[in-house]
Design a protein around this motif. Structure first.
Motif: not given
Length: 823
Positions: A132-141, A195-209
């Motif tokens: 996946e490609k992205f320009e925006h990413l939000v991480l919670r951890f 260790d909790f980890f969560m990434a919101f990926i604004h994808g450009k190839r498959y999906n932006d959510k």
């Protein structure tokens, strides 16, 4: 894993306000009287008022930021590559940074550890590799993400779009409706955080959510990847962490050992409850205890040892998860009792005519999230319902009385059970007692129909047609819709099913069963000692035909009650460890119903039709063009359903294919000498070994291997990997061709020459193909099995010693012994 961020109950109307009692007023005032002595008490905190929680809830970006170049962040099977850009951090809460936003050029690679998960992921991407490609990413951890990024980056004055963080907060609160800040709070307040980890990926190839999540509390599957776009919704990969130890210790954080429940139901269905859960910590540092509670039920207070506790419960229409903040962190194996009072209207619906429908089945009381049917607890329950109604519930009835305008019943579990439930209404009761096994059964049907049935009757007499009767002509007279007339039929089915299942599987944990009518028409459900049967089962066949409920039902009405009764064995005596093992509960119950059908029908053709129907469910294509059998492994469970494959896929996969697994094993173990005895011993051992416990797919395979016949050892290693890989984890479906002729040998005996061809599989696919002959009187006789490997043929001549007259014909797979393509 039942992901922490899986969407839960939909929004509903605001619950009714309760008038504060004098006692509640005293508590709020800080004074509670015991006899003549007044004790000072800490004022009860208001919901969501914990300062640490509020800090997490109102989090924004701080001024801290770093620039990154060619930085790689590895989180289990997922790799984030931040080629260039800026990472901005949130301010610390309790000294811990829990969030970051990236803006720039990045990519995400995901390589799940199994072929099953890679195949599932390909349903989304239609590619062999996930990139996946992205320009925006939000991480919670709550892990080391902040330290790793800060160390690799260079301080910068460049900023990030704060709206990206806000968007992720809105997503979890209003769309996914799960409280992310609450999950973070569990680790922030713990002296030994996981260790909790969560990434919101604004994808450009498959999906932006897209969301990539690692939750150590996630049961057997802690890693998941999902999309939450309305047009592309699904969980596309889910698997266990590749390593454990230290902060990577995983598993559910606590276990409930006892529940004391007291519930009052008003005529309109309003529920007022008080629940005391005695729980034991499974992890060190347990400070925040999450519970599963039906969102419209609103918590009024929480206490432990008489002291009020802080709790979290946001709006029921949003992320209204319920959790309690303990006064101090618990060590592993430490125990505490937490008492919750709550109220709400929507957990039970008054359907009219004395019919009450329990909407909340496993969360009408604070329960352990993610532990449904996988854990066992003791229950003591008191129910108060309007006088004139009858209560049925899980457990054993201890006492029943009328107090004022209420019917009061007290119930106690006779053994630890997976869940607690109830059903009440203006019931007519039928009873039966079995001598062997010692077992009592009650069957309940309501004296009067619910409002929707009355409306249907009115519609067919010439007035306005409601939705349920929209296909009926005005003035068409319906047959009898009196449900009490068929109450004895349900009772009789239980009287037959219980001893049959006991013969095959052994005695269940319980010695008591209640069957109750429910106003829902399209499903049944089973809790320990309590079964809900759909109201349309009680209608006579004429009514169901007029309502067109017999079209395409595949014999549903004949097996719905036996199926639900079978869950007393599969699901409640033996629990399933996680969603990946749920196929055993549903599949084994379906197979059990086929045994019942064979016993009562006495006609093998109807038994065979049952298995033909099961196969059709697996092979018919849905609106999305998918066959359930092709989607993936049985262990995918309910997440096999998504926007790509269709949302009925799981129902069409784990029920029939899970049933076929057990059916095939039964017939592999069959012999003309011992018949089903070998299979019965296997299942009785499995039930006895895991009675009152949860079992995994691997546990069941090990039990089969313990009892497998020599013939089943297809690989010569006393393992059943060949079978489980093909049918539990695999998606192959063999095709067979069979030809046979009969001649007379030199001694006058019949000689059968046959050829079996297996095709449509890979070179490693193994199967034992059963061969039968049909005699002149139409009866069939089992001859033996052909050992097949890959796409190949087997040809043999078999002398039929002592047979002077040739059979009418020879055939394979007569009882659908092997799940295969229809000829």
């Amino acid at each position: 894993m039942l992901s922490y961020f899986r969407a839960c109950h939909a929004a509903a109307v605001v619950s009714a306000t309760r008038v504060t009692s004098t006692l509640a007023g005293l508590i709020a005032a800080g004074v509670l009287y015991y006899g003549h002595v007044a004790y000072a008490q800490t004022a009860a905190p208001s919901p969501n008022s914990d300062p640490t929680y509020q800090a997490l809830r109102n989090l924004t970006l701080s001024g801290e930021a770093v620039s990154v170049s060619n930085f790689e962040l590895v989180r289990d099977a997922g790799k984030f590559r931040l080629h260039s850009g800026t990472v901005c951090f949130t301010p610390p809460v309790e000294g811990k940074v829990t969030g970051a936003v990236f803006t720039g050029d990045g990519s995400f690679f995901l390589d799940p550890p199994s072929d099953t998960e890679r195949k599932s992921l390909k349903l989304l991407t239609k590619e062999d590799e996930f990139n996946e490609k992205f320009e925006h990413l939000v991480l919670r951890f709550t892990d080391s993400t902040y330290d790793e990024i800060k160390k690799a980056g260079n301080p910068t004055t460049s900023g990030c779009d704060a709206g990206l963080l806000k968007d992720s907060q809105n997503t979890t609160r209003h769309k996914l409706k799960n409280n992310l800040e609450l999950r973070l709070l569990e680790e922030v307040l713990s002296p030994e955080p996981r260790d909790f980890f969560m990434a919101f990926i604004h994808g450009k190839r498959y999906n932006d959510k897209e969301i990539y999540e690692i939750d150590p509390n996630g049961g057997s599957n802690q890693v998941s990847f999902r999309t939450y776009d309305e047009m592309k919704w699904g969980e596309w990969a889910m698997f266990s962490l590749s390593h454990e130890g230290g902060r990577h210790v995983t598993g559910r954080p606590y276990k409930i050992e006892h529940q004391q429940l007291d519930a009052t139901f008003e005529k309109n269905g309003n529920l007022s409850g008080k629940a005391t859960a005695t729980l034991v910590a499974r992890r060190n540092g347990l400070r925040v205890v999450p519970f599963s509670l039906f969102r419209p039920l609103r918590v009024e207070s929480v206490t432990a040892d008489g002291q009020p506790l802080s709790f979290i419960q946001e709006d029921k229409n949003d992320d209204g998860n319920f959790a309690v903040i303990l006064p101090k962190a618990l060590a592993a194996k430490e125990q505490i009792s937490v008492t919750t009072t709550y109220t709400g209207k929507e957990a039970v619906s008054n359907e009219g005519g004395g019919n009450y429908f329990p909407v909340a089945r496993d969360d009408w009381y604070p329960n352990n999230p993610g532990a449904r049917f996988g854990e066992y607890a003791m229950y003591d329950m008191t129910f108060r319902i309007p006088k004139g109604l009858k209560m049925a519930a899980t457990g054993v009835l201890v006492s029943e009385s009328n107090e004022g305008g209420q019917n009061v019943t007290v119930w106690k579990s006779e053994t630890p059970q997976t869940v607690a439930g109830f059903s009440f209404g203006r019931f007519k009761e039928e009873q039966a007692k079995l001598g062997k096994p010692e077992y009592s059964i009650e069957s309940y049907a309501n004296f009067e129909p619910p409002d929707w049935v009355d409306s249907l009757k009115l519609a067919t007499s010439g007035d306005v047609l409601p939705t349920q009767g929209s296909h009926l002509g005005s003035g068409m007279a319906l047959g009898s819709m009196d449900t009490t007339s068929l109450n004895k039929k349900a009772l009789a089915e239980a009287e037959l099913a219980v001893p049959l299942y006991t013969e095959y599987f052994g005695p269940p944990l319980f010695k008591h069963l209640q069957l109750t009518q429910q106003t829902a028409c399209n499903f049944g459900q089973s809790w320990p000692e309590l079964v809900w049967i759909p109201i349309c089962y009680y209608f006579d066949e004429t009514v169901r035909h007029q309502l067109r409920m017999d079209w395409g039902n595949r014999g549903y009405w004949k097996v719905v009650t036996p199926h639900e009764i079978a869950h007393q064995w599969w699901g409640h005596t033996v629990g399933f460890s996680s969603g990946r093992d749920q196929w055993m509960s549903e599949g084994f119950a379906d197979m059990s119903a086929s045994l019942y059908l064979l016993m009562i029908e006495k006609d093998p053709k109807k038994f065979i039709q049952f298995w033909n129907d099961e196969r059709e469910l697996l092979l018919e294509r849905d609106a999305q063009g998918f066959r359930a059998i092709d989607v993936g492994a049985l262990t995918m469970g309910y997440r096999a359903s998504n926007s790509r494959t269709g949302f009925q896929t799981t129902r069409r996969l784990i029920y029939p294919k899970g049933a076929y697994i057990l059916h095939m094993l039964q017939f592999m173990m069959w012999s003309n000498q011992s018949m089903d005895q070998h299979f019965k011993e296997t299942m009785q051992d499995f039930l006895k070994t895991y009675s009152g416990k949860s079992a995994t797919t691997e546990d069941f395979q090990a039990m089969v291997e313990k009892h497998m016949t020599r013939e089943m050892d297809m690989e010569g290693n006393h393992k059943m990997d060949w079978f489980f890989n093909e049918y539990v984890y695999g998606t192959q479906l063999p095709s067979y061709q069979f030809n046979a002729t009969f001649d007379t040998g030199a001694d006058g005996d019949v000689v059968m020459s046959f050829k079996v061809t297996q095709s449509g599989v890979d070179d490693k696919f193994r199967m034992l193909v059963p061969i039968y002959v049909e005699m002149a009187d139409g009866k069939t006789f089992f001859l033996g099995r052909a050992r097949m490997v890959g796409n190949t043929s087997v040809e043999e001549k078999v002398p039929l010693k002592g047979w002077k007259t040739p059979p009418r014909r020879a055939l394979i797979n007569y009882y659908d012994d092997v799940l295969a393509s229809p000829n």
